[in-house]
Structures are given as C-alpha cells and as structure tokens.
Enzyme design. Structure first.
Site, PDB file in Angstrom:
ATOM      1  N   CYS A   8       0.862  -1.182   0.000  1.00 39.81           N
ATOM      2  CA  CYS A   8       0.000   0.000   0.000  1.00 39.81           C
ATOM      3  C   CYS A   8       0.896   1.229   0.000  1.00 39.81           C
ATOM      4  O   CYS A   8       2.036   1.180   0.460  1.00 39.81           O
ATOM      5  CB  CYS A   8      -0.900   0.021   1.235  1.00 39.81           C
ATOM      6  N   SER A   9       0.380   2.324  -0.505  1.00 36.38           N
ATOM      7  CA  SER A   9       1.198   3.528  -0.618  1.00 36.38           C
ATOM      8  C   SER A   9       1.586   4.096   0.740  1.00 36.38           C
ATOM      9  O   SER A   9       2.684   4.596   0.923  1.00 36.38           O
ATOM     10  CB  SER A   9       0.465   4.595  -1.440  1.00 36.38           C
TER      11      SER A   9
END
Length: 204
Positions: A8-9
């Site tokens: 995930c970012s």
C-alpha cells in the site's frame, strides 16, 4: 515455494493491505512468506520487495493481487520480468500468470508490459488531476493537505498503554497490539505524546 507480496502507498491504507493479505493466505501462502510494504509504487528502492527477491530461487512463485502492487512504472515492471527470467521463477499478478520457470511465451510477456503501460498512464493522469485540483484550491485560499494530528487526536487507549511502555511493562509491539494499531502509527502517537510532555515542561 509460494511467496506473497502486498503493498500500500501509506500505512493509512491498512484496511486495503489486510484485504491483500487475506487473498494471499486464501491461495495457501503462510504468514512467514508474505512480505508487506508501505511504499509508493513509484519508489525504486523498496526494502521488503528487495528482501523477497533475495529469498526466491528457481521454481519458486511470487504472488501479488494486482500487477500494480509489484511495479507501477513500465520500466520497473520490465526489470522484474527480466529478473524472473534469470531466476526461473513464476509471477502470479492477479489473474495474470507469468511462468518463467520454463521459457516465457512472447505473447504473455507483451501483454504484461502493455498492462504496465496502462497502469503507468493511469497513475500519471490521476497525479495530474490531483495537482491541478490542489493548485485550484490553493488559488482560492483553501488549506491543502490533512489537518495536523494533535494530542487531542491521540486515542486514550494509546495514552494509557504508553504509560506501561514508559515503565517497561510492555514493549512497542505489545503496545501496538493492545491498541490495535500499526507500529508506524504507534510511533507517530508516541512522538506527539512526548512532544506535548516536553512542551508542558517548558511552559510549566
């Protein structure tokens, strides 16, 4: 051996990475073989992904829920494919399978690279829209970005657990589990608590 990779970012999207890990476990991958990363898809040096690449050997399989979880840049995706060829491993990226244990089918390789092109194009278009929106909002005098987290935003459970952490009754991992938050989130709250305590001592 099966290995999973979830990304995930930022750690603010914990729910999304949980969905990824749940899907990877459903495919038979154990917790010890799932590598979790909180980093932008455009970031070149990803610690957990590099650890995974060091771990895999000939005949192993790397599984991710989507192509974009592995790489967002077409150039980077091509590098991963070339590495898979050299290591003779299999990549399972969502519903797309790239089997490099044997000779990779040219059509499959071409399709995967095209998916990388469209993924990169989509990312660039979204980035351009966000920048345009931020510039427009700034021109209208609106505040840009998230509100700063203050001591009032720190959950009471974290404050109580921090007291136990401070006297050595629990460690940081136990503290994070007690509060049902990630380690990075715990570190952020601890920093706020300690900064607030220091401020009170200075003003007190």
């Amino acid at each position: 051996m099966l290995y999973g990779y979830a990304r995930c970012s930022t750690d603010d999207t914990k729910q999304d990475i949980t969905r990824q890990t749940r899907e990877l476990k459903a495919l038979g991958i154990t917790d010890n073989n799932i590598y979790l990363e909180y980093a932008s898809g455009t970031k070149v040096d990803r610690v957990e992904f590099n650890k995974l690449l060091d771990k895999v050997g000939q005949g192993d399989t790397i599984i991710a829920t989507e192509v974009s979880r592995i790489k967002r840049s077409t150039k980077q995706l091509c590098e991963v494919i070339e590495l898979a060829k050299i290591r003779r491993i299999k990549l399972v990226l969502g519903s797309f399978i790239v089997d490099c244990i044997n000779e990779l089918d040219p059509m499959t390789e071409g399709m995967l690279k095209m998916m990388g092109v469209f993924s990169e194009l989509e990312r660039n278009m979204i980035s351009q829209r966000v920048k345009s929106g931020m510039a427009n909002a700034k021109a209208k005098g609106k505040l840009i970005g998230r509100p700063k987290t203050t001591i009032e935003d720190v959950p009471i459970a974290v404050v109580k657990a921090y007291d136990l952490l401070k006297i050595g009754k629990i460690n940081k991992s136990e503290c994070a589990r007690m509060c049902n938050i990630s380690r990075s989130c715990l570190h952020k709250y601890i920093r706020i608590i300690e900064e607030n305590s220091m401020l009170m001592m200075v003003n007190g």
